[in-house]
Design a protein around this motif. Structure first.
Motif, PDB file in Angstrom:
ATOM      1  N   SER A  82      37.898  51.388  29.520  1.00  9.49           N
ATOM      2  CA  SER A  82      36.689  51.390  30.333  1.00  9.49           C
ATOM      3  C   SER A  82      37.001  51.871  31.756  1.00  9.49           C
ATOM      4  CB  SER A  82      36.077  49.992  30.401  1.00  9.49           C
ATOM      5  OG  SER A  82      35.751  49.523  29.115  1.00  9.49           O
ATOM      6  N   THR A  83      35.991  52.429  32.402  1.00  9.54           N
ATOM      7  CA  THR A  83      36.122  52.861  33.787  1.00  9.54           C
ATOM      8  C   THR A  83      36.009  51.652  34.715  1.00  9.54           C
ATOM      9  OG1 THR A  83      35.123  54.986  33.254  1.00  9.54           O
ATOM     10  CG2 THR A  83      35.133  54.335  35.570  1.00  9.54           C
ATOM     11  N   PRO A  84      36.871  51.522  35.719  1.00 10.79           N
ATOM     12  CA  PRO A  84      36.731  50.418  36.682  1.00 10.79           C
ATOM     13  C   PRO A  84      35.338  50.440  37.309  1.00 10.79           C
ATOM     14  CG  PRO A  84      38.825  51.548  36.980  1.00 10.79           C
ATOM     15  CD  PRO A  84      38.034  52.381  36.015  1.00 10.79           C
ATOM     16  N   HIS A  85      34.702  49.284  37.380  1.00 10.36           N
ATOM     17  CA  HIS A  85      33.329  49.233  37.883  1.00 10.36           C
ATOM     18  C   HIS A  85      33.155  48.298  39.067  1.00 10.36           C
ATOM     19  CE1 HIS A  85      33.648  45.905  34.986  1.00 10.36           C
ATOM     20  NE2 HIS A  85      32.756  45.301  35.745  1.00 10.36           N
ATOM     21  N   ALA A  86      34.190  47.569  39.440  1.00  9.91           N
ATOM     22  CA  ALA A  86      34.109  46.698  40.619  1.00  9.91           C
ATOM     23  C   ALA A  86      35.504  46.551  41.207  1.00  9.91           C
ATOM     24  CB  ALA A  86      33.534  45.337  40.250  1.00  9.91           C
ATOM     25  N   ALA A  87      35.575  46.518  42.521  1.00  7.30           N
ATOM     26  CA  ALA A  87      36.863  46.369  43.192  1.00  7.30           C
ATOM     27  C   ALA A  87      36.646  45.789  44.579  1.00  7.30           C
ATOM     28  CB  ALA A  87      37.584  47.713  43.289  1.00  7.30           C
ATOM     29  N   ALA A  88      37.670  45.113  45.091  1.00  2.35           N
ATOM     30  CA  ALA A  88      37.599  44.551  46.436  1.00  2.35           C
ATOM     31  C   ALA A  88      39.024  44.387  46.955  1.00  2.35           C
ATOM     32  CB  ALA A  88      36.873  43.208  46.430  1.00  2.35           C
ATOM     33  N   ALA A  89      39.151  44.275  48.267  1.00  2.00           N
ATOM     34  CA  ALA A  89      40.469  44.134  48.875  1.00  2.00           C
ATOM     35  C   ALA A  89      40.436  43.112  49.994  1.00  2.00           C
ATOM     36  CB  ALA A  89      40.955  45.481  49.414  1.00  2.00           C
TER      37      ALA A  89
END
Length: 265
Positions: free
Chosen positions: A16-23
């Motif tokens: 699946s394609t990454p759909h959420a991210a945070a740092a």
């Protein structure tokens, strides 16, 4: 960036394609399919891997406690994370630093959580957005009618009323109450004819965007980051940002000590 090779159903590779991210401060979270992974420096259990190792995790590593959960949104503060699932009965999970109640678990006796924990006070309410400041958290209800806040409150960044006449964040009652998720006080927003469509969090300030094109801020204003003028050093209630009357805000974001909005006429 090397993306995680996370397992899918029955051990198959998740493509699946990454759909959420945070740092956050020195660490990253990414969501691929129904798996969530973390990498970076594991301070205060911010990677959610179950052990506060204090060292660096070089490659994205799956967070076991969140395995199989579909994710709608995730946000990272300095050393904490809050994640919203996209399940029909939505749940919120939080982990990492909790010294100021920023995990919303209703207590500050645990300085951190190294494993994602369910936030009971948020169960039964649907949220569309989550934002995290240095040590506070904001969640926007799905219908845009309210914003919930919890965590550090000493600069007014929670936009909530505490003990009348008492300095915010300087009483034990204040800080204990701030660890409990509650709705912000928004007397300046017409809840009948207007809706909140976005939230953002800086280091010690917060921003709300409305459907009508206004931006409201609260919290630390020592460098003018709330956009309400240089007078007050702290803004304890969500206050409308000063902009020309013909400007309509369509996007907004908070940095650590500044804010930016994109407007149309």
């Amino acid at each position: 960036v090397q993306l995680p090779r996370l397992p899918g159903a029955q051990g198959r590779r998740n493509t699946s394609t990454p759909h959420a991210a945070a740092a956050g401060d020195g660490f990253s979270i990414i969501c691929v399919g129904n798996e969530t992974a973390a990498c970076g420096t594991d301070r205060s259990g911010c990677l959610g891997l179950g052990v506060e190792c204090g060292s660096s995790v070089v490659y994205f590593t799956r967070i076991p406690a969140l395995s199989g959960l579909p994710v709608q949104a995730v946000a990272c503060g300095h050393e904490h994370c809050v994640l919203l699932t996209s399940e029909r009965a939505q749940r919120a999970f939080a982990w990492g630093g909790n010294a100021q109640g920023q995990l919303g678990l209703g207590a500050r006796d645990e300085a951190h959580r190294a494993v994602p924990a369910l936030v009971p006070a948020l169960c039964g309410t649907a949220f569309s957005h989550v934002a995290a400041g240095r040590a506070h958290t904001l969640l926007l209800e799905a219908d845009g009618s309210a914003v919930w806040s919890f965590g550090a409150c000493e600069q007014g960044q929670l936009g909530r009323e505490f003990v009348a006449g008492a300095p915010h964040g300087e009483r034990d009652d204040d800080t204990l109450l701030a660890a409990v998720p509650m709705r912000m006080a928004l007397p300046m927003i017409d809840s009948v004819r207007d809706r909140i469509v976005g939230v953002s969090a800086g280091s010690h300030h917060s921003m709300l965007l409305t459907m009508s094109g206004a931006a409201f801020c609260c919290g630390n204003n020592a460098t003018g980051q709330c956009g309400v003028g240089q007078g007050p050093k702290q803004v304890f209630a969500a206050t409308r940002m000063r902009l020309p009357d013909d400007q309509r805000v369509v996007l907004g974001a908070c940095g650590a000590l500044h804010s930016v909005v994109v407007c149309t006429q």
